[in-house]
Design a protein around this motif. Structure first.
Motif, mmCIF file in Angstrom:
data_model
loop_
_atom_site.group_PDB
_atom_site.id
_atom_site.type_symbol
_atom_site.label_atom_id
_atom_site.label_comp_id
_atom_site.label_asym_id
_atom_site.label_seq_id
_atom_site.Cartn_x
_atom_site.Cartn_y
_atom_site.Cartn_z
ATOM 1 N N PRO A 58 0.850 -1.252 -0.029
ATOM 2 C CA PRO A 58 -0.027 -0.198 -0.138
ATOM 3 C C PRO A 58 0.667 1.257 -0.076
ATOM 4 O O PRO A 58 0.414 2.228 -0.566
ATOM 5 N N LEU A 59 1.996 1.161 0.714
ATOM 6 C CA LEU A 59 2.837 2.437 0.669
ATOM 7 C C LEU A 59 3.382 2.642 -0.919
ATOM 8 O O LEU A 59 3.523 3.767 -1.251
ATOM 9 N N GLY A 60 3.684 1.536 -1.581
ATOM 10 C CA GLY A 60 4.114 1.728 -3.058
ATOM 11 C C GLY A 60 3.031 2.233 -3.797
ATOM 12 O O GLY A 60 3.215 3.153 -4.643
ATOM 13 N N VAL A 116 12.007 3.158 -3.349
ATOM 14 C CA VAL A 116 12.601 2.500 -2.216
ATOM 15 C C VAL A 116 11.957 2.693 -0.753
ATOM 16 O O VAL A 116 12.150 3.737 -0.305
ATOM 17 N N VAL A 117 11.317 1.562 -0.311
ATOM 18 C CA VAL A 117 10.627 1.771 0.998
ATOM 19 C C VAL A 117 11.392 1.201 2.028
ATOM 20 O O VAL A 117 11.533 1.869 3.137
ATOM 21 N N ASN A 118 12.069 0.049 1.760
ATOM 22 C CA ASN A 118 12.669 -0.827 2.758
ATOM 23 C C ASN A 118 14.119 -0.339 3.015
ATOM 24 O O ASN A 118 15.010 -0.277 2.127
ATOM 25 N N SER A 119 14.539 -0.226 4.355
ATOM 26 C CA SER A 119 15.864 0.234 4.682
ATOM 27 C C SER A 119 16.939 -0.702 4.470
ATOM 28 O O SER A 119 18.100 -0.518 3.773
ATOM 29 N N ALA A 139 12.887 7.869 -1.706
ATOM 30 C CA ALA A 139 11.598 8.478 -1.289
ATOM 31 C C ALA A 139 11.026 7.905 -0.161
ATOM 32 O O ALA A 139 9.989 8.246 0.103
ATOM 33 N N ASN A 140 11.722 7.052 0.590
ATOM 34 C CA ASN A 140 11.044 6.593 1.786
ATOM 35 C C ASN A 140 12.298 5.937 2.674
ATOM 36 O O ASN A 140 12.390 6.562 3.904
ATOM 37 N N ALA A 141 12.810 4.820 2.252
ATOM 38 C CA ALA A 141 13.825 4.153 3.119
ATOM 39 C C ALA A 141 14.555 5.077 4.148
ATOM 40 O O ALA A 141 15.284 5.842 3.516
ATOM 41 N N GLY A 142 14.587 4.719 5.571
ATOM 42 C CA GLY A 142 15.504 5.670 6.215
ATOM 43 C C GLY A 142 16.609 5.131 6.888
ATOM 44 O O GLY A 142 17.332 5.877 7.677
ATOM 45 N N ALA A 143 17.201 4.078 6.263
ATOM 46 C CA ALA A 143 18.694 3.552 6.662
ATOM 47 C C ALA A 143 19.608 4.672 6.972
ATOM 48 O O ALA A 143 19.775 5.599 6.149
ATOM 49 N N ALA A 161 15.694 10.251 7.868
ATOM 50 C CA ALA A 161 16.771 9.284 8.471
ATOM 51 C C ALA A 161 16.024 8.574 9.675
ATOM 52 O O ALA A 161 15.428 9.270 10.430
ATOM 53 N N ASN A 162 15.986 7.383 9.702
ATOM 54 C CA ASN A 162 15.289 6.428 10.863
ATOM 55 C C ASN A 162 15.562 7.090 12.188
ATOM 56 O O ASN A 162 14.645 7.398 12.880
ATOM 57 N N GLY A 163 16.873 7.246 12.465
ATOM 58 C CA GLY A 163 17.154 7.998 14.005
ATOM 59 C C GLY A 163 16.655 9.121 14.379
ATOM 60 O O GLY A 163 16.174 9.323 15.296
ATOM 61 N N ASP A 187 11.926 -6.024 13.419
ATOM 62 C CA ASP A 187 13.230 -6.732 13.564
ATOM 63 C C ASP A 187 13.905 -6.334 12.308
ATOM 64 O O ASP A 187 14.133 -7.337 11.568
ATOM 65 N N TYR A 188 14.424 -5.250 11.961
ATOM 66 C CA TYR A 188 15.132 -5.254 10.797
ATOM 67 C C TYR A 188 15.899 -3.805 10.878
ATOM 68 O O TYR A 188 15.445 -2.779 11.589
ATOM 69 N N ALA A 189 16.811 -3.281 9.908
ATOM 70 C CA ALA A 189 17.176 -2.021 10.077
ATOM 71 C C ALA A 189 16.194 -0.956 10.398
ATOM 72 O O ALA A 189 16.958 0.030 11.486
ATOM 73 N N GLU A 193 16.906 1.109 13.974
ATOM 74 C CA GLU A 193 17.482 2.356 13.988
ATOM 75 C C GLU A 193 16.227 3.539 14.791
ATOM 76 O O GLU A 193 16.803 4.297 15.469
ATOM 77 N N MET A 194 15.012 3.129 14.420
ATOM 78 C CA MET A 194 14.325 4.092 15.183
ATOM 79 C C MET A 194 14.225 3.921 16.497
ATOM 80 O O MET A 194 13.827 4.978 17.284
ATOM 81 N N ALA A 195 14.284 2.981 17.097
ATOM 82 C CA ALA A 195 14.385 2.564 18.300
ATOM 83 C C ALA A 195 15.728 3.280 19.129
ATOM 84 O O ALA A 195 15.783 3.778 20.081
ATOM 85 N N TYR A 242 5.864 0.405 13.515
ATOM 86 C CA TYR A 242 5.506 -0.601 12.574
ATOM 87 C C TYR A 242 4.957 0.335 11.361
ATOM 88 O O TYR A 242 4.565 1.467 11.576
ATOM 89 N N ALA A 243 4.767 -0.362 10.446
ATOM 90 C CA ALA A 243 4.196 0.205 9.216
ATOM 91 C C ALA A 243 3.559 -0.742 8.287
ATOM 92 O O ALA A 243 3.694 -1.734 8.746
ATOM 93 N N GLY A 244 2.640 -0.127 7.389
ATOM 94 C CA GLY A 244 1.755 -1.251 6.405
ATOM 95 C C GLY A 244 0.977 -2.105 7.430
ATOM 96 O O GLY A 244 0.650 -1.637 8.597
ATOM 97 N N GLY A 269 5.428 8.285 12.857
ATOM 98 C CA GLY A 269 4.113 8.473 12.433
ATOM 99 C C GLY A 269 3.752 7.574 11.583
ATOM 100 O O GLY A 269 2.551 7.388 11.233
ATOM 101 N N PHE A 270 4.524 6.547 11.064
ATOM 102 C CA PHE A 270 4.172 5.404 10.164
ATOM 103 C C PHE A 270 3.224 4.394 10.567
ATOM 104 O O PHE A 270 2.519 3.816 10.146
ATOM 105 N N LEU A 271 3.392 4.392 11.956
ATOM 106 C CA LEU A 271 2.200 3.486 12.940
ATOM 107 C C LEU A 271 0.879 3.931 12.724
ATOM 108 O O LEU A 271 -0.024 3.087 12.871
ATOM 109 N N VAL A 319 2.322 10.593 3.923
ATOM 110 C CA VAL A 319 3.629 10.772 3.906
ATOM 111 C C VAL A 319 4.520 10.298 2.674
ATOM 112 O O VAL A 319 5.267 10.864 2.271
ATOM 113 N N TYR A 320 4.103 9.036 2.593
ATOM 114 C CA TYR A 320 4.811 8.338 1.271
ATOM 115 C C TYR A 320 4.456 9.287 0.086
ATOM 116 O O TYR A 320 5.649 8.980 -1.022
ATOM 117 N N ALA A 321 3.334 9.427 -0.104
ATOM 118 C CA ALA A 321 2.909 10.333 -1.430
ATOM 119 C C ALA A 321 3.663 11.553 -1.495
ATOM 120 O O ALA A 321 4.301 11.994 -2.623
HETATM 121 C C1 PHB Z 1 12.522 1.389 6.129
HETATM 122 O O1 PHB Z 1 12.263 0.280 6.163
HETATM 123 O O2 PHB Z 1 12.869 2.389 6.263
HETATM 124 C C2 PHB Z 1 10.627 2.011 6.385
HETATM 125 C C3 PHB Z 1 9.791 1.481 5.813
HETATM 126 C C4 PHB Z 1 8.392 1.660 6.279
HETATM 127 C C5 PHB Z 1 7.996 2.847 6.815
HETATM 128 C C6 PHB Z 1 9.249 3.557 7.297
HETATM 129 C C7 PHB Z 1 10.595 3.372 7.084
HETATM 130 O O3 PHB Z 1 7.127 3.368 7.008
#
Ligand code: PHB
Length: 396
Positions: A58-60, A116-119, A139-143, A161-163, A187-189, A193-195, A242-244, A269-271, A319-321
């Motif tokens: 859906p983010l895509g 690119v959505v995923n970090s 345009a998304n991934a915050g790594a 940036a996630n952090g 549990d991924y990048a 990083e957001m934690a 979490y997102a999606g 805010g992705f939550l 925000v993704y748009a």
């Molecule tokens: C990410 O993997 O960087 C990511 C994915 C979905 C989001 C935010 C960050 O809503």
């Protein structure tokens, strides 16, 4: 915070494969010129790499809409050149996203890739774009590292940036919470990083961590065992990413489990964004988040954007748009400015585009190619039968 090595290993292997294919096809700076990059007129091919499948599909869809809206508002042109968009499916992981990017560059010969959505996928793509000298607009991934320790002249980010999104919220939660906070994220990048970003500023402001848990990404549907652990920890609040589809399940189950209203839920805010919030409905009321956008921002620029987006797609933007709409705006300026047709010249032009007049508020690229922008404190409220992310403050 670093990426777990379990994530990096497969990513590196795929990057090597992708680079091998690039060399084999003989695609580099010169073939970029053949594909017509730069300002010499004619058409320009742009690759759009977004998830069309998996938990982030859906983010895509939102990202495609944002990019298309900008084109529709500008006669289908960027930098005066007619745009041909080639879309590829990022999927859910680097295993799908990296080969899809490789195809856009080597076969389709795009001038630049947006998306690119995923970090983890963004981290896997960094070397490929660096070596192929083709600009990637994330345009998304915050790594954190792709505009930090591993920044590249060819990687630019119109999102966050996630952090930094996590860090923006730390002091506000420390101030609002007397006791301790439990951290729970995917549990991924991105989740890690957001934690880490949150923890740093939260602890610096005197906050205490009650416990932490990183849940298997893309595989967790039942959060009950984790919610039990949160309850037994005695935490006074929870911070989460979490997102999606994962965000929908987590927030709904948080309410069903009886924690909502008792243990305040915070997050990035992705939550509670877009279609996720619609699916959560009233279960999300009261959740507070940090983000660089809300449909509720009361500015003429945002109202005009929200109206145009609603008119085009019969739903509110996300925000993704916005991040992808802004990537089109950045490319528009850079393609108009570029002094020649190479990836290097387009990348250099990206450094000189100045301020983007975005629905989120004005922003610029910083020295690391990240968006320098404001973060807002948002609270989910029920207004006239719909749930919205009301803007209740600005974060530094
Ligand atoms: C990410 O993997 O960087 C990511 C994915 C979905 C989001 C935010 C960050 O809503």
């Amino acid at each position: 915070m670093g990426v777990p090595s379990t994530l990096l290993r497969p990513v590196t292997a795929i990057t090597a494969l992708a680079l091998g294919a690039l060399t084999l096809s003989g695609c580099g700076e010169s073939s970029l010129s053949r594909s017509g990059g730069g300002q010499s007129g004619g058409d320009v091919k742009i690759g759009l790499l977004v998830p069309l499948s998996g938990v982030y599909a859906p983010l895509g869809a939102d990202m495609r809409n944002g990019f298309q809206l900008y084109l529709d508002q500008h006669d289908g042109k960027l930098g005066g050149r007619t745009v041909k968009v080639v879309t590829a499916d990022e999927g859910e992981s680097p295993q799908t996203g990296v080969p899809a990017a490789q195809k856009l560059v080597t076969q389709d010969q795009v001038t630049s890739v947006v998306g690119v959505v995923n970090s983890a996928t963004a981290l896997g793509l960094r070397d490929f774009f660096h070596e192929s000298k083709r600009p990637l607009l994330v345009a998304n991934a915050g790594a954190d590292d792709i505009t930090g320790a591993r920044k590249s002249p060819y990687v630019w980010r119109t999102s966050f940036a996630n952090g930094k999104v996590g860090a923006a919220l730390g002091p506000a939660v420390a101030k609002a919470t007397e006791g301790s906070v439990y951290l729970i994220t995917a549990d991924y990048a991105a989740g890690r990083e957001m934690a880490a970003g949150f923890r740093k500023t939260f602890e610096a402001a005197g906050g205490k961590i009650a416990g932490e848990k990183y849940t298997p990404f893309g595989k967790t549907q039942d959060y009950q065992p984790y919610l039990s652990a949160i309850r037994s920890s005695g935490a006074d609040a929870v911070y989460s990413f979490y997102a999606g589809a994962e965000a929908v399940n987590f927030v709904k189950q948080y309410k069903q489990f009886g924690l909502a209203g008792k243990v305040p839920l915070y997050g990035t805010g992705f939550l509670t964004e877009g279609g996720v919030l619609d699916a959560q409905g009233e279960a999300a009321v009261g959740v507070k988040t940090s983000l660089h956008y809300s449909t509720e921002l009361d500015t003429p620029r945002n109202r005009e954007f929200v109206d145009a987006y609603r008119k085009a797609y019969k739903e509110a933007p996300t925000v993704y748009a916005v991040q992808t709409y802004d990537a089109a705006a950045a490319l528009d300026k850079a393609l108009a400015k570029a002094t020649g047709s190479s990836g290097a010249e387009l990348a250099e032009a990206l450094g000189g585009i100045g301020t983007i007049d975005s629905p989120r508020g004005p922003w610029t690229f910083d020295a690391d190619h990240d968006a320098r922008q404001k973060y807002y404190l948002r609270e989910v409220r029920s207004e006239g039968g719909t749930v919205v992310n009301a803007v209740i403050g600005e974060l530094s």
